[in-house]
Design an enzyme around this catalytic site. Structure first.
Site, PDB file in Angstrom:
ATOM      1  N   GLY A  13       0.817  -1.227   0.000  1.00 10.01           N
ATOM      2  CA  GLY A  13       0.000   0.000   0.000  1.00 10.01           C
ATOM      3  C   GLY A  13       0.840   1.262   0.000  1.00 10.01           C
ATOM      4  NE  ARG A  16      -4.774   5.924  -2.022  1.00  8.32           N
ATOM      5  CZ  ARG A  16      -5.679   5.623  -1.111  1.00  8.32           C
ATOM      6  NH1 ARG A  16      -5.809   6.395  -0.054  1.00  8.32           N
ATOM      7  NH2 ARG A  16      -6.452   4.581  -1.238  1.00  8.32           N
ATOM      8  CG  ASN A  91       1.419   1.491   4.834  1.00  3.54           C
ATOM      9  OD1 ASN A  91       1.343   2.257   5.775  1.00  3.54           O
ATOM     10  ND2 ASN A  91       0.891   1.782   3.641  1.00  3.54           N
ATOM     11  CE1 TYR A 156      -7.648   1.396  10.333  1.00  4.46           C
ATOM     12  CE2 TYR A 156      -7.694   2.394  12.514  1.00  4.46           C
ATOM     13  CZ  TYR A 156      -7.067   2.208  11.285  1.00  4.46           C
ATOM     14  OH  TYR A 156      -5.855   2.827  11.034  1.00  4.46           O
ATOM     15  CB  ALA A 158     -11.481  -5.849  15.956  1.00  3.97           C
ATOM     16  CE  LYS A 160      -4.696  -0.520  11.097  1.00  8.98           C
ATOM     17  NZ  LYS A 160      -3.606  -0.827  10.162  1.00  8.98           N
TER      18      LYS A 160
HETATM   19  P1  NAP Z   1      -4.189   5.770   2.836  1.00 13.03           P
HETATM   20  O1  NAP Z   1      -3.665   7.118   2.531  1.00 13.03           O
HETATM   21  O2  NAP Z   1      -5.642   5.516   2.747  1.00 13.03           O
HETATM   22  O3  NAP Z   1      -3.400   4.700   1.914  1.00 13.03           O
HETATM   23  C1  NAP Z   1      -3.711   3.353   1.985  1.00 13.03           C
HETATM   24  C2  NAP Z   1      -2.819   2.552   1.064  1.00 13.03           C
HETATM   25  O4  NAP Z   1      -3.201   1.160   1.180  1.00 13.03           O
HETATM   26  C3  NAP Z   1      -2.992   2.929  -0.385  1.00 13.03           C
HETATM   27  O5  NAP Z   1      -1.741   2.858  -1.028  1.00 13.03           O
HETATM   28  C4  NAP Z   1      -3.922   1.845  -0.929  1.00 13.03           C
HETATM   29  O6  NAP Z   1      -3.739   1.543  -2.312  1.00 13.03           O
HETATM   30  C5  NAP Z   1      -3.463   0.654  -0.116  1.00 13.03           C
HETATM   31  N1  NAP Z   1      -4.464  -0.407  -0.059  1.00 13.03           N
HETATM   32  C6  NAP Z   1      -5.737  -0.345   0.404  1.00 13.03           C
HETATM   33  N2  NAP Z   1      -6.340  -1.537   0.300  1.00 13.03           N
HETATM   34  C7  NAP Z   1      -5.425  -2.375  -0.270  1.00 13.03           C
HETATM   35  C8  NAP Z   1      -5.435  -3.738  -0.638  1.00 13.03           C
HETATM   36  N3  NAP Z   1      -6.515  -4.521  -0.455  1.00 13.03           N
HETATM   37  N4  NAP Z   1      -4.317  -4.272  -1.187  1.00 13.03           N
HETATM   38  C9  NAP Z   1      -3.220  -3.513  -1.378  1.00 13.03           C
HETATM   39  N5  NAP Z   1      -3.149  -2.226  -1.044  1.00 13.03           N
HETATM   40  C10 NAP Z   1      -4.231  -1.657  -0.498  1.00 13.03           C
HETATM   41  O7  NAP Z   1      -3.774   5.305   4.317  1.00 13.03           O
HETATM   42  P2  NAP Z   1      -2.652   5.867   5.326  1.00 13.03           P
HETATM   43  O8  NAP Z   1      -3.276   6.910   6.154  1.00 13.03           O
HETATM   44  O9  NAP Z   1      -1.393   6.146   4.591  1.00 13.03           O
HETATM   45  O10 NAP Z   1      -2.476   4.581   6.273  1.00 13.03           O
HETATM   46  C11 NAP Z   1      -1.456   3.619   6.087  1.00 13.03           C
HETATM   47  C12 NAP Z   1      -1.480   2.630   7.234  1.00 13.03           C
HETATM   48  O11 NAP Z   1      -1.311   3.312   8.480  1.00 13.03           O
HETATM   49  C13 NAP Z   1      -2.819   1.877   7.346  1.00 13.03           C
HETATM   50  O12 NAP Z   1      -2.581   0.543   7.755  1.00 13.03           O
HETATM   51  C14 NAP Z   1      -3.549   2.629   8.436  1.00 13.03           C
HETATM   52  O13 NAP Z   1      -4.496   1.849   9.094  1.00 13.03           O
HETATM   53  C15 NAP Z   1      -2.391   3.019   9.349  1.00 13.03           C
HETATM   54  N6  NAP Z   1      -2.704   4.182  10.204  1.00 13.03           N
HETATM   55  C16 NAP Z   1      -2.995   5.401   9.645  1.00 13.03           C
HETATM   56  C17 NAP Z   1      -3.307   6.472  10.491  1.00 13.03           C
HETATM   57  C18 NAP Z   1      -3.633   7.836   9.964  1.00 13.03           C
HETATM   58  O14 NAP Z   1      -3.966   8.712  10.792  1.00 13.03           O
HETATM   59  N7  NAP Z   1      -3.547   8.101   8.682  1.00 13.03           N
HETATM   60  C19 NAP Z   1      -3.319   6.276  11.872  1.00 13.03           C
HETATM   61  C20 NAP Z   1      -3.022   5.026  12.382  1.00 13.03           C
HETATM   62  C21 NAP Z   1      -2.713   3.981  11.541  1.00 13.03           C
HETATM   63  P3  NAP Z   1      -4.706   2.173  -3.450  1.00 13.03           P
HETATM   64  O15 NAP Z   1      -4.330   3.624  -3.509  1.00 13.03           O
HETATM   65  O16 NAP Z   1      -4.346   1.480  -4.695  1.00 13.03           O
HETATM   66  O17 NAP Z   1      -6.106   1.933  -2.970  1.00 13.03           O
END
Ligand code: NAP
Length: 248
Positions: A13, A16, A91, A156, A158, A160
């Protein structure tokens, strides 16, 4: 000397947000990078070009993290294409938020499959390689929500929390083989995932953060770099919070 020279990393992932920053930071530090995405084909292709400019091998793959056999195939292809695998960053993640009253089975299954089952999928597929080379660093993206829970995010949270249990179990099982397994628990990080939240919710998150700002993807990528490199050689089974002090 760069921190990850000669290493190969897979970041799921990375089209972005946090994954994108991790892929760039690792490439800057000399790692060859394999990365995945699902829907963002153009962004994936652009990232492959951008990463190659660091003079390392970079390859993007369209692969669904929740699909077990696709992931097995992915890991084999990455090892064939890039020659090895040393660092695995799980990720890829999604949210499908709503109160439990309205959360249907599909929303539950989807979030658990993409966020939690995906981590099992990659680790299981990479295990033989890590065991053979007697090294490996696994980094799993969990969340502060997996530690404290959050109304409207039962699925979500659960997923995590499950990642934390998995991370610690893998650390216990594989420590003797020099395979490290750690998790990062970000707090509120400004990405497209959090863009979806309304301004009132965002402000209440910010107010609760001692450092008084949301985090950037780079804040999380710095932590991932530490966990990927030998600077954390004696750290395993840990959950490092990157949350501006939110959960203290
Ligand atoms: P994001 O901007 O929504 O990006 C998510 C990424 O995951 C994208 O590259 C997306 O690809 C990819 N993805 C989604 N479903 C997928 C699948 N089935 N197979 C392969 N790739 C997939 O999210 P983010 O905020 O950067 O978060 C990244 C990680 O950090 C996540 O695990 C999230 O739970 C965790 N996190 C984020 C936050 C926050 O505040 N942002 C806080 C705590 C934890 P596409 O673009 O192709 O869909």
């Amino acid at each position: 000397m760069k921190l990850l020279s000669g290493k190969t990393a897979l970041v799921t992932g990375a089209s972005r947000g946090i994954g994108h920053s991790i892929a760039k930071k690792f490439a800057e530090q000399g790692a060859n990078i394999a990365f995945t995405y699902l829907s963002s084909v153009e962004r994936g292709e652009a990232l492959e070009k951008e990463l190659s400019e660091y003079g390392i091998k970079a390859k993007g793959y369209r692969s669904d993290a929740s699909d077990f056999s696709a992931t097995e195939q992915l890991i084999n292809t990455v090892i064939t294409d890039l020659g090895s695998l040393d660092i695995l960053v799980n990720n890829a993640g999604i949210t499908q938020d709503t109160l439990l009253m309205r959360m249907n089975e599909e929303m539950w299954d989807k979030v658990i499959d993409v966020n939690l089952k995906s981590v099992y999928n990659t680790v299981k597929a990479a295990l033989r390689t890590f065991l053979k080379q007697k090294s490996g660093s696994i980094i799993n993206l969990t969340s502060v929500v997996g530690i404290k829970g959050n109304a409207g995010q039962a699925n979500y949270a659960a997923s995590k929390a499950g990642i934390i249990g998995f991370t610690k179990s893998v650390a216990l099982e594989l420590g003797s083989r020099n395979i490290r397994s750690n998790a990062i628990a970000p707090g509120f990080i400004e990405t497209e995932m959090t863009d979806k939240l309304d301004e009132k919710t965002v402000q209440s998150w910010r107010d609760a953060i001692p450092l008084k700002r949301g985090g950037s993807p780079d804040d999380v990528a710095d932590c991932a770099l530490f966990l990927a490199s030998d600077m954390s050689a004696y750290i395993t089974g840990q959950v490092l919070q990157v949350d501006g002090g939110m959960l203290t």
